[in-house]
Design a protein around this motif. Structure first.
Motif, PDB file in Angstrom:
ATOM      1  N   LYS A  12       0.847  -1.185   0.000  1.00 25.76           N
ATOM      2  CA  LYS A  12       0.000   0.000   0.000  1.00 25.76           C
ATOM      3  C   LYS A  12       0.887   1.240   0.000  1.00 25.76           C
ATOM      4  O   LYS A  12       1.733   1.395   0.880  1.00 25.76           O
ATOM      5  CB  LYS A  12      -0.893  -0.008   1.242  1.00 25.76           C
ATOM      6  CG  LYS A  12      -1.840   1.153   1.313  1.00 25.76           C
ATOM      7  CD  LYS A  12      -2.662   1.096   2.566  1.00 25.76           C
ATOM      8  CE  LYS A  12      -3.488   2.365   2.684  1.00 25.76           C
ATOM      9  NZ  LYS A  12      -4.117   2.473   3.978  1.00 25.76           N
ATOM     10  N   PRO A  13       0.720   2.118  -0.987  1.00 23.68           N
ATOM     11  CA  PRO A  13       1.528   3.333  -0.989  1.00 23.68           C
ATOM     12  C   PRO A  13       1.147   4.212   0.198  1.00 23.68           C
ATOM     13  O   PRO A  13       0.010   4.176   0.661  1.00 23.68           O
ATOM     14  CB  PRO A  13       1.171   4.006  -2.316  1.00 23.68           C
ATOM     15  CG  PRO A  13      -0.139   3.437  -2.706  1.00 23.68           C
ATOM     16  CD  PRO A  13      -0.224   2.068  -2.089  1.00 23.68           C
ATOM     17  N   PRO A  14       2.091   4.992   0.705  1.00 24.05           N
ATOM     18  CA  PRO A  14       1.768   5.839   1.857  1.00 24.05           C
ATOM     19  C   PRO A  14       0.743   6.907   1.494  1.00 24.05           C
ATOM     20  O   PRO A  14       0.709   7.387   0.363  1.00 24.05           O
ATOM     21  CB  PRO A  14       3.116   6.461   2.231  1.00 24.05           C
ATOM     22  CG  PRO A  14       3.954   6.350   1.009  1.00 24.05           C
ATOM     23  CD  PRO A  14       3.458   5.154   0.254  1.00 24.05           C
ATOM     24  N   ASP A  15      -0.083   7.244   2.444  1.00 21.26           N
ATOM     25  CA  ASP A  15      -1.052   8.311   2.227  1.00 21.26           C
ATOM     26  C   ASP A  15      -0.489   9.607   2.796  1.00 21.26           C
ATOM     27  O   ASP A  15       0.605   9.635   3.351  1.00 21.26           O
ATOM     28  CB  ASP A  15      -2.399   7.956   2.857  1.00 21.26           C
ATOM     29  CG  ASP A  15      -2.298   7.714   4.357  1.00 21.26           C
ATOM     30  OD1 ASP A  15      -1.213   7.912   4.937  1.00 21.26           O
ATOM     31  OD2 ASP A  15      -3.311   7.340   4.955  1.00 21.26           O
ATOM     32  N   GLN A  48       5.999  11.023   8.638  1.00 22.97           N
ATOM     33  CA  GLN A  48       7.372  10.639   8.325  1.00 22.97           C
ATOM     34  C   GLN A  48       8.262  11.848   8.039  1.00 22.97           C
ATOM     35  O   GLN A  48       9.439  11.845   8.375  1.00 22.97           O
ATOM     36  CB  GLN A  48       7.405   9.713   7.107  1.00 22.97           C
ATOM     37  CG  GLN A  48       6.810   8.365   7.335  1.00 22.97           C
ATOM     38  CD  GLN A  48       6.665   7.579   6.039  1.00 22.97           C
ATOM     39  OE1 GLN A  48       6.753   8.112   4.931  1.00 22.97           O
ATOM     40  NE2 GLN A  48       6.424   6.276   6.174  1.00 22.97           N
ATOM     41  N   GLN A  49       7.712  12.867   7.394  1.00 25.46           N
ATOM     42  CA  GLN A  49       8.548  13.933   6.858  1.00 25.46           C
ATOM     43  C   GLN A  49       8.352  15.301   7.511  1.00 25.46           C
ATOM     44  O   GLN A  49       9.211  16.172   7.354  1.00 25.46           O
ATOM     45  CB  GLN A  49       8.303  14.061   5.346  1.00 25.46           C
ATOM     46  CG  GLN A  49       8.651  12.782   4.616  1.00 25.46           C
ATOM     47  CD  GLN A  49       8.412  12.877   3.127  1.00 25.46           C
ATOM     48  OE1 GLN A  49       8.411  13.940   2.537  1.00 25.46           O
ATOM     49  NE2 GLN A  49       8.221  11.728   2.495  1.00 25.46           N
ATOM     50  N   CYS A  50       7.251  15.509   8.212  1.00 25.75           N
ATOM     51  CA  CYS A  50       6.951  16.850   8.718  1.00 25.75           C
ATOM     52  C   CYS A  50       6.738  16.917  10.233  1.00 25.75           C
ATOM     53  O   CYS A  50       6.934  17.970  10.839  1.00 25.75           O
ATOM     54  CB  CYS A  50       5.691  17.395   8.038  1.00 25.75           C
ATOM     55  SG  CYS A  50       5.678  17.253   6.246  1.00 25.75           S
ATOM     56  N   ALA A  51       6.312  15.822  10.824  1.00 30.76           N
ATOM     57  CA  ALA A  51       5.872  15.836  12.229  1.00 30.76           C
ATOM     58  C   ALA A  51       6.995  16.065  13.226  1.00 30.76           C
ATOM     59  O   ALA A  51       6.725  16.382  14.385  1.00 30.76           O
ATOM     60  CB  ALA A  51       5.117  14.552  12.561  1.00 30.76           C
ATOM     61  N   THR A  52       8.225  15.936  12.819  1.00 36.40           N
ATOM     62  CA  THR A  52       9.326  16.238  13.731  1.00 36.40           C
ATOM     63  C   THR A  52       9.288  17.720  14.109  1.00 36.40           C
ATOM     64  O   THR A  52       9.553  18.078  15.250  1.00 36.40           O
ATOM     65  CB  THR A  52      10.687  15.902  13.082  1.00 36.40           C
ATOM     66  OG1 THR A  52      10.705  14.516  12.800  1.00 36.40           O
ATOM     67  CG2 THR A  52      11.843  16.266  13.987  1.00 36.40           C
ATOM     68  N   CYS A  53       8.919  18.558  13.162  1.00 38.58           N
ATOM     69  CA  CYS A  53       8.935  20.011  13.373  1.00 38.58           C
ATOM     70  C   CYS A  53       7.553  20.637  13.511  1.00 38.58           C
ATOM     71  O   CYS A  53       7.440  21.770  13.985  1.00 38.58           O
ATOM     72  CB  CYS A  53       9.664  20.695  12.217  1.00 38.58           C
ATOM     73  SG  CYS A  53      11.392  20.197  12.068  1.00 38.58           S
TER      74      CYS A  53
END
Length: 133
Positions: free
Chosen positions: A34-37, A44-49
């Protein structure tokens, strides 16, 4: 000679059976990946900041809850970089896409280091952000 022929036939039969098992195993379909939504990509890419609600503490970047339609540089509780003081636009799909592609081009002096080169990934993240409105 008959015993030799019997062994030879038995050996060929065994090899044929093993080959059939291997071929059958190779033809079994693998489960679809299943490709990521957008939500997964955001995590994965934004929630750190960035957060996606107003109850979590502010991180390196402002909360992106209801970002679509918000004036740039106007999130309560977040101190923006100097470049944002000159920003005079509202976040929409096109601005978010340009921002995710190259933040410093949209707002010179912006401190966000993230860049996303893939248009399909940007589109999925933006679609997720629109769901937060």
């Amino acid at each position: 000679m008959t015993k030799l022929r019997a062994r030879w036939t038995l050996g060929l039969g065994f090899c044929s059976a093993m080959l059939a098992v291997q071929m059958t195993g190779a033809q079994m379909p693998l489960p679809a990946v299943k490709p990521p939504d957008g939500a997964t990509l955001f995590k994965q890419q934004c929630a750190t900041c960035h957060t996606t609600n107003m109850s979590d503490a502010v991180r390196q970047g402002p909360s992106l809850y209801r970002i679509v339609g918000r004036h740039a540089g106007k999130a309560d509780g977040f101190k923006y970089s100097a470049g944002f003081s000159k920003a005079d636009f509202v976040w929409d799909d096109a601005r978010l896409d340009a921002w995710l592609s190259n933040p410093q081009e949209v707002i010179p002096g912006a401190v966000m280091a993230y860049r996303q080169a893939k248009p399909e990934t940007r589109a999925m993240i933006i679609a997720y952000l629109k769901e937060l409105n």
